[in-house]
Design an enzyme around this catalytic site. Structure first.
Site, mmCIF file in Angstrom:
data_model
loop_
_atom_site.group_PDB
_atom_site.id
_atom_site.type_symbol
_atom_site.label_atom_id
_atom_site.label_comp_id
_atom_site.label_asym_id
_atom_site.label_seq_id
_atom_site.Cartn_x
_atom_site.Cartn_y
_atom_site.Cartn_z
ATOM 1 N N ARG A 1 41.327 39.552 15.962
ATOM 2 C CA ARG A 1 40.157 38.889 16.555
ATOM 3 C C ARG A 1 40.186 37.371 16.368
ATOM 4 O O ARG A 1 39.678 36.633 17.218
ATOM 5 C CB ARG A 1 38.874 39.468 15.950
ATOM 6 N N ILE B 1 31.728 35.603 22.056
ATOM 7 C CA ILE B 1 32.600 36.760 21.861
ATOM 8 C C ILE B 1 31.714 37.832 21.240
ATOM 9 O O ILE B 1 30.971 37.571 20.290
ATOM 10 C CB ILE B 1 33.813 36.425 20.965
ATOM 11 N N SER B 2 31.747 39.021 21.796
ATOM 12 C CA SER B 2 30.826 40.082 21.373
ATOM 13 C C SER B 2 31.059 40.505 19.932
ATOM 14 O O SER B 2 32.163 40.386 19.394
ATOM 15 C CB SER B 2 30.971 41.305 22.276
ATOM 16 N N GLN B 3 30.010 41.014 19.321
ATOM 17 C CA GLN B 3 30.095 41.615 17.995
ATOM 18 C C GLN B 3 31.108 42.763 18.047
ATOM 19 O O GLN B 3 31.101 43.557 18.991
ATOM 20 C CB GLN B 3 28.714 42.144 17.612
ATOM 21 N N PRO B 4 31.992 42.896 17.042
ATOM 22 C CA PRO B 4 32.971 43.982 17.062
ATOM 23 C C PRO B 4 32.352 45.366 17.227
ATOM 24 O O PRO B 4 32.899 46.216 17.934
ATOM 25 C CB PRO B 4 33.678 43.829 15.708
#
Length: 218
Positions: free
Chosen positions: A40, A66-69
């Protein structure tokens, strides 16, 4: 500057993240393995290097995130990806979600409406690992009719409604996963398209996404 090195420290932090996703209810070991295999921190500015594996969203260019994992894992698990699937992704962003799909063996056709992000992604070194990702600059509501039909559709922004053109571009039996606006939050929806063009709906948890907007931003 996006970093090229994936150190033992990065891998250790990534393993901790994957373990935390498992405790939060992500059960697909294929999804978890794919997310372990995609570093990431490559998708973030080097300023975020030491915190890249915290389970939260971070800013990227063009005032996007960037989206949360956990969100990436959740949407990917709902999409039920199989090797060779042809997937339309709406909202390329940092390319992180597309890379996870590509790591699972899918062919990913991803649309970005922000010209700045599209241009950055064209020269992103890590995309060379995934020749199965195809990049497009355009309006996500329009989809990619020239490349339809798709096995799956994934929307990574808050949709104000279910985009009819994207339903049209989905194969019969195909799945679409998208967050749909319900006030300040969005509820995750999975559609299964029927042979007659209608679809079944399954509703899941609430999330918070940036809005899905019409048109292109030059």
């Amino acid at each position: 500057m996006r970093k090229l090195e994936d150190t033992y420290q990065h891998k250790g932090l990534r393993k901790k993240l994957i373990d935390s996703l498992r405790t939060k209810g992500i059960t697909s070991e294929m999804v978890l393995e794919a997310m372990y295999n995609v570093p990431r921190h490559f998708f973030l500015d080097s300023a975020f290097d030491k915190i890249a594996y915290e389970d939260r969203a971070f800013p990227i260019a063009a005032e996007q995130t960037i989206s949360q994992p956990y969100t990436v894992a959740y949407q990917t698990q709902l999409l039920n990806v199989h090797r060779g699937d042809k997937i339309l992704e709406i909202g390329t962003g940092s390319v992180y979600q597309a890379s996870v799909l590509a790591e699972l063996g899918a062919w990913v056709y991803t649309i970005e409406r922000q010209r700045k992000l599209y241009d950055i992604n064209k020269s992103f070194f890590f995309k060379t690992k995934y020749p199965n990702i195809k990049f497009f600059y355009g309006d996500g509501f329009e989809g990619l009719p020239a490349y339809a039909p798709f096995d799956k559709v994934l929307i990574t922004a808050a949709a104000p409604f279910i985009p009819p053109k994207l339903v049209e571009q989905l194969k019969a039996g195909g799945l679409m996963v998208l967050p749909v606006n319900e006030g300040d939050k969005q509820r995750m929806l999975r559609l299964t398209k029927k042979a007659d063009g209608s679809y079944d709906e399954e509703w899941f948890d609430y999330f918070s996404f940036v809005p899905m907007l019409k048109g292109k931003n030059n």
